[in-house]
Design a protein around this motif. Structure first.
Motif, PDB file in Angstrom:
ATOM      1  N   ASN A   1       0.811  -1.222   0.000  1.00 31.01           N
ATOM      2  CA  ASN A   1       0.000   0.000   0.000  1.00 31.01           C
ATOM      3  C   ASN A   1       0.844   1.271   0.000  1.00 31.01           C
ATOM      4  OD1 ASN A   1      -2.182  -1.679   0.059  1.00 31.01           O
ATOM      5  ND2 ASN A   1      -3.158  -0.728   1.824  1.00 31.01           N
ATOM      6  N   GLU A   2       1.942   1.246   0.743  1.00 31.05           N
ATOM      7  CA  GLU A   2       2.798   2.437   0.810  1.00 31.05           C
ATOM      8  C   GLU A   2       3.306   2.823  -0.574  1.00 31.05           C
ATOM      9  OE1 GLU A   2       6.952   3.955   2.963  1.00 31.05           O
ATOM     10  OE2 GLU A   2       6.152   1.941   3.351  1.00 31.05           O
ATOM     11  N   THR A   3       3.741   1.829  -1.340  1.00 39.30           N
ATOM     12  CA  THR A   3       4.245   2.092  -2.688  1.00 39.30           C
ATOM     13  C   THR A   3       3.132   2.586  -3.604  1.00 39.30           C
ATOM     14  OG1 THR A   3       5.962   0.402  -2.447  1.00 39.30           O
ATOM     15  CG2 THR A   3       5.377   1.066  -4.691  1.00 39.30           C
ATOM     16  N   LEU A   4       1.955   1.954  -3.507  1.00 39.25           N
ATOM     17  CA  LEU A   4       0.839   2.349  -4.363  1.00 39.25           C
ATOM     18  C   LEU A   4       0.390   3.777  -4.061  1.00 39.25           C
ATOM     19  CD1 LEU A   4      -1.272  -0.934  -4.312  1.00 39.25           C
ATOM     20  CD2 LEU A   4       0.102  -0.046  -6.203  1.00 39.25           C
ATOM     21  N   LEU A   5       0.311   4.121  -2.784  1.00 36.74           N
ATOM     22  CA  LEU A   5      -0.088   5.480  -2.415  1.00 36.74           C
ATOM     23  C   LEU A   5       0.908   6.505  -2.943  1.00 36.74           C
ATOM     24  CD1 LEU A   5      -1.259   4.832   1.268  1.00 36.74           C
ATOM     25  CD2 LEU A   5      -2.707   5.357  -0.698  1.00 36.74           C
ATOM     26  N   HIS A   6       2.185   6.167  -2.876  1.00 35.23           N
ATOM     27  CA  HIS A   6       3.219   7.076  -3.383  1.00 35.23           C
ATOM     28  C   HIS A   6       3.096   7.245  -4.899  1.00 35.23           C
ATOM     29  CE1 HIS A   6       7.074   9.107  -3.714  1.00 35.23           C
ATOM     30  NE2 HIS A   6       7.451   8.221  -4.626  1.00 35.23           N
ATOM     31  N   ARG A   7       2.854   6.145  -5.608  1.00 37.18           N
ATOM     32  CA  ARG A   7       2.745   6.221  -7.065  1.00 37.18           C
ATOM     33  C   ARG A   7       1.534   7.039  -7.486  1.00 37.18           C
ATOM     34  NH1 ARG A   7       4.248  -0.138  -8.365  1.00 37.18           N
ATOM     35  NH2 ARG A   7       6.484   0.030  -7.876  1.00 37.18           N
ATOM     36  N   TYR A   8       0.408   6.852  -6.801  1.00 37.40           N
ATOM     37  CA  TYR A   8      -0.780   7.631  -7.135  1.00 37.40           C
ATOM     38  C   TYR A   8      -0.572   9.113  -6.803  1.00 37.40           C
ATOM     39  CZ  TYR A   8      -3.924   3.856  -8.473  1.00 37.40           C
ATOM     40  OH  TYR A   8      -4.526   2.831  -9.150  1.00 37.40           O
ATOM     41  N   SER A   9       0.158   9.383  -5.735  1.00 35.94           N
ATOM     42  CA  SER A   9       0.444  10.767  -5.371  1.00 35.94           C
ATOM     43  C   SER A   9       1.297  11.439  -6.442  1.00 35.94           C
ATOM     44  CB  SER A   9       1.156  10.820  -4.017  1.00 35.94           C
ATOM     45  OG  SER A   9       1.546  12.135  -3.690  1.00 35.94           O
TER      46      SER A   9
END
Length: 351
Positions: free
Chosen positions: A154-162
């Motif tokens: 989730n941390e990586t996905l949130l960063h990518r979407y940001s």
């Protein structure tokens, strides 16, 4: 072969359907039933279309058609993987509706294509719950099909979407179903739940800490594996970055002596001769490698008997640079007679 549809009311008054070939029952409705006859007939028509597509595929030789299906969590790198397959001369289709898979495969055979790649995710209109059975059906017919499931934490996905400033592709769907605008975290969890039946049965790549070039290289390696073979992968990783979710077996080698504390060895990796020589002088290193090797040698045949197509053995140390890399390289030497065999170093993109 000719088919016909029969609809009828069950004991509860709901409508169900059956499909017959001549006088033989081919398929029957497994749902609780439909409120009216028209809905039951419509569902039967969709099922019949799949049967007809199967017949069309079966009339052709499919031994020379190779199919790779890319799926997984949005933001995990499906576009990168699909572009790599395009570069490998696969005919690629993104976001193909599940209901059209049979038709597309049949069309590919008619056009004489030898390699196709399909990207399917939670955006695919309808029928995603049928994807596992469709994949199984194609394999039962002799289709060479590989499924690669991509995911990230989730941390990586949130960063990518940001970074991309894009909304999650399921945002509107969840809003329509639940009546409120969902958070990004909720969208990600919702997608994980939808795709979990596929993830649990196919090969998973955790792209959380991978560079695009690493992912492209891994997809290229997988494309060369013949379906039906058990791909044995030895993968080093850094515990400080988390255990890769795609690992089937995980071994912790942080108990071994650490070259990090030697100033001359610190900038090197476990593939450098100086580090390898330093680690090889410790009996504990040999003992642990022997134990891991013996475990894999004993149980690998059982995994293969279980018709498993992939077995990923993850070896972790603190930074994923020295000990885990060395142990992976040594294990790969011991199992070099196994084909296909792959070596990956997750924390060392240049290796």
């Amino acid at each position: 072969m000719s088919y016909h549809i029969s609809t009828y009311q069950n004991a509860t008054g709901l409508w169900q359907w059956s499909i017959y070939s001549d006088d033989d029952l081919c398929q029957t409705d497994s749902s609780p039933g439909f409120d009216n006859q028209e809905a039951a007939h419509s569902a039967a028509t969709q099922a019949l279309q799949i049967l007809l597509a199967d017949d069309q595929i079966a009339t052709h030789s499919i031994d020379d058609l190779s199919v790779i299906l890319i799926t997984g969590i949005s933001g995990s790198g499906k576009s990168v993987a699909l572009r790599q397959l395009e570069d490998l001369n696969y005919n690629c289709v993104d976001n193909l509706p599940v209901a059209l898979i049979h038709d597309y495969v049949a069309s590919a055979r008619e056009e004489g294509l030898s390699r196709i790649a399909l990207a399917i995710d939670a955006r695919a209109p309808g029928g995603l719950e049928n994807l596992p059975s469709i994949i199984s059906g194609l394999r039962a017919m002799g289709m060479k099909i590989q499924v690669i499931f991509l995911e990230s934490n989730n941390e990586t996905l949130l960063h990518r979407y940001s970074e991309s400033r894009r909304s999650h592709p399921l945002t509107q769907r969840i809003e329509q179903e639940k009546g409120y605008y969902p958070s990004l975290e909720e969208c990600i969890q919702y997608e994980r739940e939808i795709l979990s039946p596929i993830r649990d049965t196919e090969h998973v790549i955790d792209t959380s800490d991978l560079t695009p070039s690493q992912l492209r290289a891994w997809v290229k390696d997988l494309s060369a594996v013949e379906p039906g073979e058990t791909l044995l992968t030895f993968e080093s990783f850094a515990f400080k970055k988390g255990v890769p979710s795609s690992a089937d077996l995980v071994f912790d080698v942080r108990c071994l002596p650490n070259p990090h504390y030697d100033a001359e060895l610190r900038p090197l990796t476990g593939r450098d001769e100086a580090v390898a020589q330093w680690l090889s002088e410790f009996d504990s290193v040999h003992e642990l490698i022997n134990d891991i090797s013996a475990y894999i040698a004993k149980w690998l045949p059982r995994y293969m008997q279980d018709t498993r197509s992939y077995l990923t053995v993850a070896i972790g140390c603190t930074g994923g640079q020295h000990r885990s890399v060395y142990v992976v390289e040594e294990l790969a030497k011991r199992f070099r007679s196994h084909r296909p065999l792959r070596v990956r170093h997750r924390a060392q993109a240049h290796l």
